[in-house]
Design a protein around this motif. Structure first.
Motif, short mmCIF file in Angstrom:
data_model
loop_
_atom_site.label_atom_id
_atom_site.label_comp_id
_atom_site.label_asym_id
_atom_site.label_seq_id
_atom_site.Cartn_x
_atom_site.Cartn_y
_atom_site.Cartn_z
N PRO A 61 0.83 -1.22 0.00
CA PRO A 61 0.00 0.00 0.00
C PRO A 61 0.86 1.26 0.00
CG PRO A 61 -0.83 -1.58 1.58
CD PRO A 61 0.47 -2.14 1.07
N GLY A 62 0.54 2.20 -0.87
CA GLY A 62 1.31 3.44 -0.97
C GLY A 62 2.39 3.39 -2.04
N ALA A 63 2.66 2.20 -2.60
CA ALA A 63 3.67 2.12 -3.67
C ALA A 63 3.11 2.82 -4.91
CB ALA A 63 4.00 0.67 -3.99
N TYR A 64 3.95 3.61 -5.57
CA TYR A 64 3.46 4.33 -6.77
C TYR A 64 4.53 4.37 -7.85
CZ TYR A 64 6.29 8.34 -5.33
OH TYR A 64 7.34 9.14 -4.99
N LYS A 65 4.06 4.66 -9.06
CA LYS A 65 4.95 4.80 -10.21
C LYS A 65 4.31 5.78 -11.17
CE LYS A 65 7.14 1.79 -13.71
NZ LYS A 65 8.55 1.93 -13.32
N VAL A 66 5.10 6.70 -11.72
CA VAL A 66 4.58 7.67 -12.69
C VAL A 66 5.11 7.29 -14.07
CG1 VAL A 66 4.63 10.10 -13.38
CG2 VAL A 66 4.45 9.49 -10.96
N VAL A 67 4.22 7.27 -15.06
CA VAL A 67 4.65 7.00 -16.44
C VAL A 67 4.08 8.08 -17.36
CG1 VAL A 67 4.86 4.48 -16.15
CG2 VAL A 67 2.68 5.45 -16.89
N ASN A 68 4.78 8.29 -18.45
CA ASN A 68 4.30 9.24 -19.46
C ASN A 68 3.70 8.47 -20.63
OD1 ASN A 68 5.09 11.56 -18.15
ND2 ASN A 68 7.15 11.45 -18.98
N LEU A 69 2.56 8.97 -21.07
CA LEU A 69 1.88 8.41 -22.23
C LEU A 69 1.71 9.59 -23.18
CD1 LEU A 69 0.77 5.65 -22.80
CD2 LEU A 69 -1.37 6.32 -21.76
N GLY A 70 2.54 9.68 -24.22
CA GLY A 70 2.57 10.91 -25.01
C GLY A 70 2.89 12.06 -24.09
N ASN A 71 2.07 13.11 -24.08
CA ASN A 71 2.33 14.23 -23.17
C ASN A 71 1.46 14.14 -21.91
OD1 ASN A 71 -0.15 15.00 -24.04
ND2 ASN A 71 0.49 16.88 -25.06
N GLN A 72 0.89 12.98 -21.65
CA GLN A 72 0.06 12.78 -20.46
C GLN A 72 0.85 12.07 -19.37
OE1 GLN A 72 -3.39 13.94 -20.47
NE2 GLN A 72 -2.28 14.97 -22.13
N SER A 73 0.81 12.63 -18.16
CA SER A 73 1.50 12.01 -17.03
C SER A 73 0.47 11.23 -16.20
CB SER A 73 2.16 13.09 -16.17
OG SER A 73 2.81 12.50 -15.06
N ILE A 74 0.76 9.96 -15.93
CA ILE A 74 -0.19 9.10 -15.23
C ILE A 74 0.50 8.49 -14.00
CG2 ILE A 74 -1.76 7.12 -15.46
CD1 ILE A 74 -2.26 9.40 -17.54
N ALA A 75 -0.20 8.53 -12.86
CA ALA A 75 0.34 7.92 -11.64
C ALA A 75 -0.42 6.63 -11.34
CB ALA A 75 0.19 8.89 -10.47
N ILE A 76 0.33 5.57 -11.07
CA ILE A 76 -0.27 4.28 -10.69
C ILE A 76 0.04 4.09 -9.21
CG2 ILE A 76 -0.26 1.78 -11.09
CD1 ILE A 76 1.01 3.90 -13.85
N VAL A 77 -0.99 3.83 -8.40
CA VAL A 77 -0.84 3.84 -6.95
C VAL A 77 -1.55 2.62 -6.35
CG1 VAL A 77 -1.24 5.19 -4.83
CG2 VAL A 77 -0.98 6.38 -7.03
#
Ligand code: FES
Ligand SMILES: [Fe+2]
Length: 396
Positions: A61-77
């Motif tokens: 719980p609380g683990a996260y990762k940020v990825v870029n999709l084109g110019n969109q920034s997405i956080a997975i949590v």
């Protein structure tokens, strides 16, 4: 905005989406026009399932990762309830980005004015917000992105209405499991990165045929039996399967060792990832082909193995990919990228066997099963048809 119609864009009638044996390649302009690149973001990458990582990489719980999709920034949590969620990585106040990189956090706090969100995206109230007239925290929660765990790996899709991969690619799931037992229990063992001066489609197309393997990859065609290498197209993917040899100049494999398999199996999976199983112990690696511009591509090659530390065969395989196989392929696609600008080239002809198993078009309008010899480029045509369908979906 791009003014061309499908006829001009795809060089129709020369490119034939449902007729591989008669088709020319896609027109060269599609590989460098900046307006095409922008359209692809909207029509392909923001509507398709995009590979992120293995679910175990975001285990607690609380683990996260940020990825870029084109110019969109997405956080997975990973939430306190154990669920994985994905959000647009933007603060609902004045649009500062929230998380960076990867790590672990108790809550999502904006660095600008310290608005704080729960791990499930709910905005927490505070004494400042309570003074704002008519302010409702529910209105300013984080905006969700579609997320699915498929084959043990995390995938995201900006299209909240997209059909799940478990439905779209059920036969693919079963096919991969024939070569990788329980991919859910694999562990991350390392990443190679490459910056390529070529359009992403050019990189995919190079993967989709092994016609180039005998002249370009002398060690690879010793590692597997190129004579019986077979490419089969179905649904969102193409499989590339061949039996392997213990003795070869890529890396040696002991076929008698417990748990080792002497098979090479790889899949292209729409739109921009490949699954790869190399001869040896249970393994699965992903080539993630991410466009960063009309003529630039960033590529990760992520390895998932039985153990975090690779054994000697796996180390040798990873070194072979890093030092030999990828440099060989990158040299090819960068040369093609320069060639696509030639005033003497617009569309080439695909080399397709005349007698495709399952018929020339298959039962699903060109996306049926094709199986042919190791020099046939029907895998490229399958990708180009998926591409054509995605790019023209609004106009058909
Ligand atoms: S922009 Fe995030 S708190 Fe102000
Ligand atoms: Fe290659």
């Amino acid at each position: 905005m791009l003014q061309k119609n499908d006829e001009e864009l795809f060089g129709l009638k020369k490119f034939k989406p449902n007729e591989p044996a008669k088709s020319y390649t896609l027109p060269s302009e599609l590989y460098f026009n900046p307006e095409i690149y922008e359209l692809e973001q909207e029509r392909i990458f923001y509507k398709s399932w995009n590979f992120v990582c293995h679910a175990h990489q975001l285990a607690s719980p609380g683990a996260y990762k940020v990825v870029n999709l084109g110019n969109q920034s997405i956080a997975i949590v990973r939430g306190r309830d154990g669920s994985l969620r994905a959000f647009h990585n933007v603060c609902s106040h004045r649009a500062h980005q929230l998380l960076t990189g990867e790590g672990k956090t108790r809550a999502i706090t904006c660095p600008y004015h310290a608005w704080q969100y729960e791990l499930d995206g709910q905005l927490k109230s505070n004494s400042v917000l309570e003074k704002v007239e008519g302010f409702k925290t529910e209105e300013f929660c984080l905006k969700p992105v579609n997320l699915e765990v498929f084959l043990g790996f995390v995938w995201i899709n900006l299209d909240m209405n997209a059909a799940p991969l478990s439905v779209q690619a059920a036969d693919f799931d079963a096919d991969v499991r024939k070569y990788v037992d329980t991919p859910e229990t694999l562990v991350y063992a390392g990443r190679l990165t490459f910056e390529i001066k070529a359009n992403w489609k050019n990189v995919v197309e190079n993967f989709q045929e092994c016609y180039h393997c005998p002249p370009a990859h002398p060690a690879l065609v010793e590692l597997f039996d190129h004579g019986v290498y077979r490419t089969k197209n179905y649904g969102l993917c193409s499989s590339h399967i061949a039996p392997a040899r213990e003795e070869n100049s890529a890396y040696k494999v002991d076929g008698t060792k417990a748990g080792n398999q002497l098979m090479y199996a790889a899949w292209y999976f729409w739109p921009n990832v490949t699954f790869n199983v190399f001869p040896g112990r249970r393994n699965l690696s992903f080539m993630h082909i991410m466009p960063t511009g009309p003529e630039t591509t960033y590529e990760h090659w992520d390895f998932y193995l039985d153990e975090v530390t690779p054994n000697e065969e796996e180390k040798a395989a990873m070194e072979y990919i890093k030092d030999v196989l990828q440099p060989e392929d990158i040299g090819l696609v960068e040369s093609v990228q320069r060639g696509l600008h030639s005033k003497a080239y617009t569309q080439g002809r695909l080399v397709i066997d005349k007698d495709l198993v399952g018929g020339a078009c298959g039962s699903s309008g060109g996306l049926g099963e094709h199986q042919s010899s190791s020099t046939s480029e029907h895998g490229i045509h399958h990708f180009q048809t998926l591409y054509y369908n995605a790019m023209t979906a609004g106009s058909r």
